[in-house]
Motif scaffolding. Sequence first.
Motif, short mmCIF file in Angstrom:
data_model
loop_
_atom_site.label_atom_id
_atom_site.label_comp_id
_atom_site.label_asym_id
_atom_site.label_seq_id
_atom_site.Cartn_x
_atom_site.Cartn_y
_atom_site.Cartn_z
N VAL A 83 0.84 -1.03 0.03
CA VAL A 83 0.03 -0.08 0.06
C VAL A 83 0.83 1.23 -0.06
N VAL A 84 0.66 2.08 -0.94
CA VAL A 84 1.51 3.44 -0.96
C VAL A 84 0.72 4.48 -0.42
N GLU A 85 1.51 5.34 0.44
CA GLU A 85 0.73 6.51 1.17
C GLU A 85 0.61 7.57 0.07
N LYS A 86 -0.38 8.24 -0.13
CA LYS A 86 -0.49 9.32 -1.10
C LYS A 86 -0.03 10.58 -0.45
N LEU A 87 0.44 11.52 -1.25
CA LEU A 87 0.87 12.79 -0.79
C LEU A 87 -0.22 13.65 -0.40
N GLU A 88 0.10 14.46 0.61
CA GLU A 88 -1.13 15.19 0.81
C GLU A 88 -1.41 16.14 -0.39
N ASN A 89 -0.62 16.76 -1.32
CA ASN A 89 -1.22 17.62 -2.32
C ASN A 89 -1.10 16.74 -3.56
N ALA A 90 -1.53 15.46 -3.48
CA ALA A 90 -1.59 14.62 -4.65
C ALA A 90 -2.79 15.00 -5.70
N ARG A 91 -2.59 14.83 -7.01
CA ARG A 91 -3.40 15.37 -7.80
C ARG A 91 -4.55 14.37 -7.66
N GLY B 166 -17.22 1.34 -12.73
CA GLY B 166 -15.97 0.28 -13.13
C GLY B 166 -14.61 1.08 -13.74
N THR B 167 -14.89 2.19 -14.30
CA THR B 167 -13.75 2.85 -14.93
C THR B 167 -12.82 3.28 -13.68
N ALA B 168 -13.66 3.91 -12.44
CA ALA B 168 -12.95 4.40 -11.60
C ALA B 168 -12.10 3.30 -10.73
N ASP B 169 -12.58 2.09 -10.77
CA ASP B 169 -11.93 1.12 -10.14
C ASP B 169 -10.59 0.66 -10.84
N GLY B 170 -10.92 0.58 -12.43
CA GLY B 170 -9.59 0.39 -13.24
C GLY B 170 -8.80 1.46 -12.97
N LEU B 171 -8.89 2.69 -12.74
CA LEU B 171 -7.81 3.97 -12.67
C LEU B 171 -7.33 3.78 -11.39
N THR B 172 -8.29 3.36 -10.29
CA THR B 172 -7.68 3.07 -8.94
C THR B 172 -6.57 2.03 -8.96
N ALA B 173 -6.72 1.03 -9.71
CA ALA B 173 -5.60 0.04 -9.89
C ALA B 173 -4.69 0.53 -10.43
N ALA B 174 -4.88 1.09 -11.55
CA ALA B 174 -3.76 1.81 -12.63
C ALA B 174 -2.68 2.68 -11.85
N PHE B 175 -3.18 3.46 -10.99
CA PHE B 175 -2.37 4.45 -10.06
C PHE B 175 -2.21 4.14 -8.54
N SER B 176 -2.48 2.88 -8.46
CA SER B 176 -2.26 2.45 -6.77
C SER B 176 -0.91 2.77 -6.52
N GLN B 177 0.28 2.70 -7.18
CA GLN B 177 1.60 2.90 -6.79
C GLN B 177 2.24 4.15 -7.00
N ALA B 178 1.19 5.21 -7.38
CA ALA B 178 1.64 6.54 -7.79
C ALA B 178 1.27 7.32 -6.52
N PRO B 179 2.27 7.77 -5.94
CA PRO B 179 1.77 8.84 -4.65
C PRO B 179 1.21 10.05 -4.78
N GLY B 180 1.42 10.41 -6.30
CA GLY B 180 1.00 11.86 -6.57
C GLY B 180 -0.39 11.60 -7.18
N VAL B 181 -1.12 10.64 -7.23
CA VAL B 181 -2.47 10.55 -7.90
C VAL B 181 -3.34 9.97 -6.96
N VAL B 182 -4.71 10.64 -6.97
CA VAL B 182 -5.58 9.87 -6.33
C VAL B 182 -6.88 9.97 -6.98
N VAL B 183 -7.76 8.91 -7.34
CA VAL B 183 -8.79 8.67 -7.87
C VAL B 183 -10.14 8.98 -6.91
N VAL B 184 -10.95 9.98 -7.04
CA VAL B 184 -12.15 10.18 -6.50
C VAL B 184 -13.15 9.61 -7.09
N ASP B 185 -14.12 8.63 -6.45
CA ASP B 185 -15.29 8.11 -7.32
C ASP B 185 -16.58 8.64 -6.67
N ARG B 186 -17.21 9.46 -7.59
CA ARG B 186 -18.25 10.00 -7.29
C ARG B 186 -19.68 9.47 -8.27
#
Length: 387
Positions: free
Chosen positions: A84-92, A104-124
């Motif tokens: 589990v990678v901890e996200k940065l406070e100012n992550a995009r 489903g696209t949100a789930d796929g993007l979450t998996a794609a950027f799971s190891q990127a600390p600078g990206v957070v996916v918000v599902d609404r």
Amino acid sequence: MLRVAVFLILTTVTGLAVLQPVQPAAAQERVERKSFLQLLFGGSGSSSSNGEQTTRKAAPEVSRTSRVNTAPSRRSVAPPPDPVVEKLENARKILVVGDFLANGTADGLTAAFSQAPGVVVVDRTNGSSGLVRDDYYNWPEQARSIAEEVQPSIIVVQLGSNDRQQLLVDGKREPVRSPNWTAEYERRTLSLINALGGDSRPLLWVGLPAFKSPSMTSDMVALNGVIRKQVEKAGGEFIDIWDGFVDEEGKFIYTGSDINGQQVRLRGSDGINVTTAGRRKIAFYAEKSIRRLLGDAAAEGVTALDSANFPEIFMPPAPDESVAAIMRTMPIAMTDPALDGGSSLLGEMPATASLFRSPRDQLVLDGVLPDPPKGRVDNFAWPRAEP
């Protein structure tokens, strides 16, 4: 007198014979009868030192048991999960809105950027929502408050799979894909784009895939055309995923290639829902544009985000019909005639330095055809010469 003496002697001998103890049968020597094989080849029970014959003891029978494999069974060991990678406070933040496909696209993007600390996916997303039933969920109204709350750097939209319904226009119900229905749907699509921020932030609208039902697939093609027109008009980017979920003939498929080129199940048995591999594939289309916009901020191992690794992202200006079309210079090919001086006509080329004119020069300059060989079919000389 003699007879009496003989009688007494016989009587005494007979009594002694009667009084002699008789040996029991068990004390007598036991004689074993030999078989024919023993008589022929010999061999019998060996006699012990005390005269008694001992019998050969049979070897104990060994029980046969089936061979059992005691080696431990080899079981497929699942690979360890990614840390589990901890996200940065100012992550995009990447905001995803839409229906069940967008979820489903949100789930796929979450998996794609799971190891990127600078990206957070918000599902609404809202699975049963759409642009037609605004009485159930009004996206233009909800989108404005969601965008103000999340403050995303990029917005991803996927909407329309639930919109194969009649649409209420001026109090009248219009059938799907009728002129009035299409015009109202275009207006609502543009209203949603403006509610999400218009040209203030990048907008990626993911298209709709094919479905098992032919009529539903036909409607999805029409909706993709309507949505693409409005998104490009607003300066957004329409991401076409159609070819990833159809075969070479454009027909719906259940199984296809995943992001690694392996054949996997992409769609559910109902021909509508998308599997985990299918969700990851849809997200892969949007992931390429997101990584292009975010630059190094979407890379793994980023420890801080600043102006050095996060480029400025913006929406291109929407095209204005009042502005004249921009004249663009086409690239010059390596085989362009101008590169070898071929811009002049054939007659303007310098004359060849030769004492005799070639058949080409005779034809171009003098208009004279060369004489055909005698006897050939195109020799029209008269009178005809004998061959």
